[in-house]
Design a protein around this motif. Structure first.
Motif, mmCIF file in Angstrom:
data_model
loop_
_atom_site.group_PDB
_atom_site.id
_atom_site.type_symbol
_atom_site.label_atom_id
_atom_site.label_comp_id
_atom_site.label_asym_id
_atom_site.label_seq_id
_atom_site.Cartn_x
_atom_site.Cartn_y
_atom_site.Cartn_z
ATOM 1 N N ARG A 155 0.825 -1.203 0.000
ATOM 2 C CA ARG A 155 0.000 0.000 0.000
ATOM 3 C C ARG A 155 0.862 1.256 0.000
ATOM 4 O O ARG A 155 0.522 2.248 -0.646
ATOM 5 N N GLU A 185 -0.216 3.405 -2.962
ATOM 6 C CA GLU A 185 -1.064 4.525 -2.548
ATOM 7 C C GLU A 185 -0.294 5.837 -2.474
ATOM 8 O O GLU A 185 -0.882 6.919 -2.628
ATOM 9 N N THR A 244 -0.394 7.022 -5.975
ATOM 10 C CA THR A 244 -1.783 7.352 -6.299
ATOM 11 C C THR A 244 -2.144 8.734 -5.754
ATOM 12 O O THR A 244 -2.759 9.553 -6.441
ATOM 13 N N HIS A 278 -9.606 5.975 1.052
ATOM 14 C CA HIS A 278 -8.416 5.628 0.277
ATOM 15 C C HIS A 278 -8.781 5.228 -1.153
ATOM 16 O O HIS A 278 -8.069 5.590 -2.100
ATOM 17 N N ALA A 322 -7.987 7.087 -5.070
ATOM 18 C CA ALA A 322 -7.639 6.407 -6.321
ATOM 19 C C ALA A 322 -8.620 6.785 -7.425
ATOM 20 O O ALA A 322 -8.227 7.005 -8.583
ATOM 21 N N ILE A 371 -5.949 -0.433 -6.050
ATOM 22 C CA ILE A 371 -6.146 -0.033 -4.655
ATOM 23 C C ILE A 371 -7.297 -0.821 -4.026
ATOM 24 O O ILE A 371 -7.207 -1.265 -2.868
#
Length: 249
Positions: free
Chosen positions: A95, A99, A102, A142, A146, A158
């Motif tokens: 992640r 992330e 992202t 989260h 994305a 994600i």
């Protein structure tokens, strides 16, 4: 020779499983302490923790509060190897990688409408009583970042990573330990991520996301460490009592 690609904790779990099946550890027997096992297998204590959790999930051992881990008297449950393949630390590492980038991309294409959706999720996460709804709002926050990239492939990656959190028994078990210790989504860290996205600063968005997820790793480590420390304190207390008894004879 261990199978190619087998993780370190899986090798430890397999070795202990074989020892149980061979009778080295009989049903009802208490396993050695975490420190002793770490020395025996020349691995870190977090690796031993993941191995023990994997054995718990398979039904080979059971944790007795304040006492340690014991071999069960029941047949182990069949759990597919793939399901045990993802632990919390490995998942969060992935992640951080995905992330972070992202968030950096999302910061460059943010709009008022997208920010409003993230603000709404922030309010949902800020409820007075953290529960499953708060956790789901955390997930949606989260995933929404994305979605803000306007790239369906990124959103799919994600979502897949978050889905693994709930599909892998090992991962579920580790996050449950963290939740029981009182760890919940950090609202201030999510606010910092949102502020970075508002500013349109890709570097800041990446950095705040990385910082948030690294602290999630620290939280999971702390939760499992507290459990291990409790067992260690109980072991020391039991040894002290035994020594006191013996020298008083």
């Amino acid at each position: 020779m261990p199978p190619i690609g087998q993780k370190l904790y899986q090798r430890v779990a397999a070795a202990i499983s074989e020892a149980i099946e061979s009778g080295q550890y009989a049903p009802g027997a208490r396993l050695p302490g975490e420190r002793d096992l770490a020395e025996e297998f020349s691995v870190s204590r977090p690796t031993i923790r993941e191995a023990m959790i994997a054995l718990e999930i398979r039904g080979l051992v059971e944790a007795r509060h304040g006492s340690g881990l014991y071999v069960t008297n029941t047949a182990p449950a069949e759990v597919a190897a793939l399901e045990l393949d993802i632990g919390a630390f490995e998942l969060i590492e992935a992640r951080i990688l995905f992330e972070g980038e992202t968030a950096a991309l999302a910061a460059t294409v943010m709009t008022e409408e997208k920010l409003a959706r993230l603000e709404a999720l922030m309010r949902e996460m800020s409820g007075p009583n953290p529960d499953m709804r708060t956790e789901q709002a955390d997930r949606r926050f989260h995933v929404e970042i994305a979605a803000c990239t306007d790239n369906s492939a990124i959103r799919g990656v994600i979502e897949m990573l978050w889905d693994l959190r709930y599909r892998s028994p090992l991962c579920v078990h580790m996050f449950a330990k963290a939740a029981r210790s009182g760890i919940n989504p950090r609202i201030d860290e999510h606010r910092a991520i949102l502020d970075a996205l508002k500013s349109g600063d890709a570097h800041a968005a990446r950095a705040t996301m990385h910082g948030h997820l690294r602290r999630v790793i620290e939280d999971v480590l702390a939760a499992t460490e507290l459990e291990a420390m409790e067992r260690a304190r109980t072991e020391i207390s039991a040894r002290r009592s035994e020594i006191t008894r013996r020298i008083s004879l």
